[in-house]
Design an enzyme around this catalytic site. Structure first.
Site, mmCIF file in Angstrom:
data_model
loop_
_atom_site.group_PDB
_atom_site.id
_atom_site.type_symbol
_atom_site.label_atom_id
_atom_site.label_comp_id
_atom_site.label_asym_id
_atom_site.label_seq_id
_atom_site.Cartn_x
_atom_site.Cartn_y
_atom_site.Cartn_z
ATOM 1 N N ASP A 164 -13.713 -1.757 2.711
ATOM 2 C CA ASP A 164 -12.821 -1.883 3.872
ATOM 3 C C ASP A 164 -13.591 -1.326 5.078
ATOM 4 O O ASP A 164 -14.303 -2.073 5.776
ATOM 5 C CB ASP A 164 -11.523 -1.100 3.582
ATOM 6 C CG ASP A 164 -10.562 -1.022 4.761
ATOM 7 O OD1 ASP A 164 -10.884 -1.516 5.856
ATOM 8 O OD2 ASP A 164 -9.453 -0.445 4.612
ATOM 9 N N LYS A 201 -2.862 5.064 -2.687
ATOM 10 C CA LYS A 201 -3.903 5.831 -2.019
ATOM 11 C C LYS A 201 -4.327 6.968 -2.930
ATOM 12 O O LYS A 201 -3.469 7.581 -3.589
ATOM 13 C CB LYS A 201 -3.359 6.401 -0.703
ATOM 14 C CG LYS A 201 -3.028 5.325 0.322
ATOM 15 C CD LYS A 201 -4.295 4.709 0.896
ATOM 16 C CE LYS A 201 -3.980 3.765 2.046
ATOM 17 N NZ LYS A 201 -5.198 3.185 2.629
ATOM 18 N N LYS A 218 -9.814 -7.181 7.823
ATOM 19 C CA LYS A 218 -8.858 -6.799 8.873
ATOM 20 C C LYS A 218 -9.477 -7.295 10.166
ATOM 21 O O LYS A 218 -10.572 -6.846 10.535
ATOM 22 C CB LYS A 218 -8.715 -5.273 8.944
ATOM 23 C CG LYS A 218 -8.086 -4.637 7.722
ATOM 24 C CD LYS A 218 -8.057 -3.124 7.851
ATOM 25 C CE LYS A 218 -7.414 -2.501 6.615
ATOM 26 N NZ LYS A 218 -7.533 -1.033 6.625
ATOM 27 N N LYS A 242 -1.025 -1.090 -4.442
ATOM 28 C CA LYS A 242 -2.199 -0.253 -4.164
ATOM 29 C C LYS A 242 -1.696 1.153 -3.942
ATOM 30 O O LYS A 242 -0.706 1.346 -3.223
ATOM 31 C CB LYS A 242 -2.895 -0.822 -2.931
ATOM 32 C CG LYS A 242 -3.716 0.132 -2.095
ATOM 33 C CD LYS A 242 -4.543 -0.653 -1.083
ATOM 34 C CE LYS A 242 -4.648 0.063 0.243
ATOM 35 N NZ LYS A 242 -5.368 -0.737 1.261
ATOM 36 N N GLY A 282 -4.078 -4.203 5.903
ATOM 37 C CA GLY A 282 -3.019 -3.899 6.867
ATOM 38 C C GLY A 282 -3.355 -2.634 7.617
ATOM 39 O O GLY A 282 -4.121 -1.796 7.145
ATOM 40 N N ASP A 332 -7.082 2.996 -3.294
ATOM 41 C CA ASP A 332 -7.821 3.039 -2.020
ATOM 42 C C ASP A 332 -8.082 4.502 -1.672
ATOM 43 O O ASP A 332 -7.145 5.275 -1.487
ATOM 44 C CB ASP A 332 -7.008 2.360 -0.915
ATOM 45 C CG ASP A 332 -7.762 2.268 0.417
ATOM 46 O OD1 ASP A 332 -8.912 2.738 0.497
ATOM 47 O OD2 ASP A 332 -7.185 1.716 1.382
ATOM 48 N N SER A 379 0.859 -1.167 0.000
ATOM 49 C CA SER A 379 0.000 0.000 0.000
ATOM 50 C C SER A 379 0.901 1.225 0.000
ATOM 51 O O SER A 379 1.668 1.430 0.947
ATOM 52 C CB SER A 379 -0.883 -0.022 1.253
ATOM 53 O OG SER A 379 -1.630 1.168 1.357
ATOM 54 N N GLU A 383 -10.908 0.592 -3.683
ATOM 55 C CA GLU A 383 -11.243 0.296 -2.286
ATOM 56 C C GLU A 383 -11.898 1.500 -1.615
ATOM 57 O O GLU A 383 -11.388 2.624 -1.703
ATOM 58 C CB GLU A 383 -9.943 -0.085 -1.553
ATOM 59 C CG GLU A 383 -10.129 -0.529 -0.106
ATOM 60 C CD GLU A 383 -8.799 -0.944 0.524
ATOM 61 O OE1 GLU A 383 -7.819 -1.176 -0.206
ATOM 62 O OE2 GLU A 383 -8.740 -1.030 1.765
HETATM 63 O O1 OSB Z 1 -7.214 1.760 4.368
HETATM 64 O O2 OSB Z 1 -6.161 -0.047 4.181
HETATM 65 C C1 OSB Z 1 -6.275 1.062 4.696
HETATM 66 C C2 OSB Z 1 -3.258 1.826 6.907
HETATM 67 C C3 OSB Z 1 -3.877 2.354 8.023
HETATM 68 C C4 OSB Z 1 -5.246 2.498 8.017
HETATM 69 C C5 OSB Z 1 -5.992 2.100 6.918
HETATM 70 C C6 OSB Z 1 -5.380 1.549 5.805
HETATM 71 C C7 OSB Z 1 -3.981 1.452 5.779
HETATM 72 C C8 OSB Z 1 -3.223 0.964 4.644
HETATM 73 C C9 OSB Z 1 -1.829 0.480 4.892
HETATM 74 O O3 OSB Z 1 -3.628 0.985 3.506
HETATM 75 C C10 OSB Z 1 -1.742 -0.999 4.902
HETATM 76 C C11 OSB Z 1 -0.402 -1.428 5.449
HETATM 77 O O4 OSB Z 1 0.584 -1.308 4.726
HETATM 78 O O5 OSB Z 1 -0.355 -1.898 6.609
HETATM 79 MG MG MG Z 2 -8.364 0.621 3.017
#
Ligand code: OSB
Ligand code: MG
Length: 369
Positions: A238, A163, A262, A161, A290, A188, A135, A213
């Site tokens: 999510d 953001k 998660k 992925k 994550g 995402d 991510s 996402e």
């Molecule tokens: O939206 O998936 C998410 C991290 C913190 C809170 C929300 C998200 C995320 C990530 C990072 O996308 C995922 C990771 O590398 O742990």
């Molecule tokens: Mg997410």
């Protein structure tokens, strides 16, 4: 099993590199560590609530409060036949899934260790390695983004992925496609858009993304269903999937074609397994999300990802992307083929380094039956 003692710790670790989402940029991560004991065997759980209530309404402080005042009295000294009984034993406490998950997951670790089995085996997983993706947060420039993507692909990760948020979406995806080619790519939004942005989000359809996402708000299940009718890119939820019931509704309404699991968001391993099974019944693939976990939460995530319907690469990546050093030794590493081997020792199967935990600890509390 009988939990005799719970130790709570608040930790803060600096991130190797800043992480930026539509919520903002962070440079460190605060989280709780839960240790439970029975007859000299310990179990570990990581609470993924953050210092702020942006991703979810829970924070490190609310989790500390709920575990201390409400969860601990319900589990300490009580006999459980199996860790899957814990979530329902906490039914009186509404919400606070991250707080519940931290204790429940520690109990799974303890249960597996007492039997000398890897956590995978008691969760019902089968794989010996999981597929890993990354991510990548919002960057300062498109050039920097393209460079990050190239670095992660070279490390072997099986999907990327990125953001997105209004002002950092079509141009960002376009730059990655132009410079990095037809890699497995997804976005995402962390709930940064509204249904009124459907036309704009449809402009992402031409990039052949694996999924988009959580484009809309965390409780906008019906809006996601309407958005899915207006875009071709599959929607993955999510934040919206905060219970197994919410997933059932989202699937029934056509609000998503893929689900990110998660365990912190849904209340632990047992609820994650129920969610995994529900999605499988409906032909909805899942992948493991994550939360910038330390090696302890990360190890839990690896074991859960060994269940069969985790059929897409997740956000569970190598320790060195987050913390240097991690709280565990050896750290979690990704192989050049983009897979992470499952730790085969008892429980989560990783060795924590007590001095690193002590160094990162801001406060501690011990609770006894
Ligand atoms: O939206 O998936 C998410 C991290 C913190 C809170 C929300 C998200 C995320 C990530 C990072 O996308 C995922 C990771 O590398 O742990
Ligand atoms: Mg997410």
């Amino acid at each position: 099993m009988r939990i005799e003692r719970i130790e709570l710790r608040l930790l803060r670790l600096p991130l190797v590199r800043f992480f930026e989402t539509s919520f903002g940029r962070v440079h460190d991560r605060s989280f709780l560590l839960v240790t439970i004991d029975e007859d000299g065997t310990t179990g570990l759980g990581e609470c993924v609530a953050d210092a702020n209530p942006y991703y979810s309404s829970e924070t490190t402080d609310t989790a500390w409060h709920i575990i201390t005042e409400f969860i601990a009295p319900l589990v300490l000294g009580r006999e459980f036949g199996h860790p899957r009984e814990i979530f329902s034993a906490l039914r009186l406490i509404r919400g606070h899934n991250m707080a519940k998950a931290a204790v429940e997951m520690a109990a799974w670790d303890l249960y597996a260790r007492e039997r000398g089995l890897p956590l995978r085996d008691v969760l019902g997983g089968t794989r010996t390695a999981i597929e890993s993706g990354v991510s990548i947060g919002i960057q300062d420039s498109l050039e920097q983004l393209v460079e990050r993507v190239a670095i992660e692909r070279a490390a072997g990760y099986r999907r990327v992925k990125i953001k997105i948020k209004p002002g950092w979406d079509v141009a960002a995806v376009s730059a990655v496609r132009e410079h990095c080619g037809n890699i497995p790519l997804m976005v995402d939004a962390n709930a940064a858009y509204g249904l009124g942005d459907a036309g704009h989000l449809a402009a992402l359809d031409r990039f052949d993304l694996m999924m988009m996402e959580q484009p809309l708000d965390y409780d906008d299940i019906r809006d996601h269903a309407q958005l899915q009718q207006q875009i071709r890119t599959p929607i993955c939820l999510d934040e919206s999937i905060h219970t197994v019931h919410a997933a059932d509704e989202a699937i029934a309404l056509g609000a998503c074609r893929i689900i990110n699991i998660k365990p912190g968001r849904v209340g632990g391993h047992a609820e994650s397994i129920r969610l995994h099974d529900l999605a499988a019944e409906h032909g909805i693939p899942v992948w493991h999300g994550g939360m910038l976990e330390s090696g302890i939460g990360r190890a839990h995530n690896i074991h859960l990802s060994t269940l069969p319907n985790f059929s897409l690469p997740g956000d569970v990546a190598a320790s060195r992307r987050y913390y240097a050093p991690d709280l565990i030794d050896p750290e979690i590493d990704v192989r050049l083929d983009g897979t992470i081997p499952v730790p085969e020792g008892p429980g989560i199967g990783v060795h924590v380094v007590p001095s690193r935990i002590a160094e990162a600890t801001l406060k501690t509390l011990e609770l006894r039956a």
